[in-house]
Design an enzyme around this catalytic site. Sequence first.
Site: not given
Ligand code: 0X9
Ligand code: ZN
Length: 313
Positions: A67, A70, A123, A192, A267
């Site tokens: 992303h 980030e 993003r 992330h 995160e």
């Molecule tokens: O939505 C996402 O892809 C991630 N959060 S973000 O705010 N960085 O965009 C979370 C991803 C976690 N989910 C999996 N890895 N399945």
């Molecule tokens: Zn992310």
Amino acid sequence: KVGFSWTSYARIDQIYDWLIMLSSQYPRIVTVIEGGRTSEGRRILGVKLSFQPGNERRGVWLDSLIHAREWIAGATTTFILNELLTSTDPGVREVADNHDWYIFPVINPDGYEYTHTTNRLWRKTRKQYGVVCYGADPNRNWGFRWNTGGSSSQPCSDTYAGPNSFSEIETDTLSRYLRSIGQNIVAYISFHSYSQMILLPYGHTARHLDNYNQVRGIGLRGAQSLAKRYGTQYVVGNVAETIYVATGSSMDWVKDTLKVPVALTYELRDKGNNGFLLPADQIIPSGLETLDSLVTILLQTDRLLLNRNRTVV
Ligand code: 0X9
Ligand code: ZN
């Protein structure tokens, strides 16, 4: 001149120049690797670190900036990479020396460059869809339970899954590279931001892994180590339960396809005060506390695998 001091966020060219510089500074340890390509023709560059060349060790994969916005994630990865090469801390040295490392600080280079030139909060990838929309969410585009929940079929959406799985050259090429080294990987870790969480598979369902409690235990130990340095609190849990259902993520595909024992998504800082716009003076503290947790997690992973092998015998 490679201006790397972790007091500001680096551009893609600076990061790539630095990776290439490391391979000439540490020729026996660092190899530049190409993990894939992008729709705008960039390369996805990373490094492999082997402190015992010619002597295969268990592989650890680190990636970030799937992303684009980030930024702290990429800075944390390069910070950790530098510590793996230079730290004299015994714990860091143990995990550094006893693993082969595959480290990709920027796996969405087109998007990352766009956040510097045009739109700080971009993003997705930068492939054009139709007349007005750009990019698919590269963390909704991988081919496991693709587009079955927590993603969008609208090309302008920030969570657009793409027209089909692996429609993005970035995820297609990187997944092929991962397959080529996959048998060797024991830990897949994707950085992330933001929210301060350590997330475990899967994202498509709240159903737990068979070894969920073991892996969650490892995550909790990691979060404890992380908190020791500055008191930063991380939540540990399954993706679908802790944040939201999300399908087509890299972690889910890696877990399912490569059967890696430990697959995690961090995160990083913060909890929303600055959000994606985390000030650069937090790069070093975030890097240090995240490294603390990573060392703990990998020491625990090694123990888990040791016990597993003993049980088999
Ligand atoms: O939505 C996402 O892809 C991630 N959060 S973000 O705010 N960085 O965009 C979370 C991803 C976690 N989910 C999996 N890895 N399945
Ligand atoms: Zn992310």
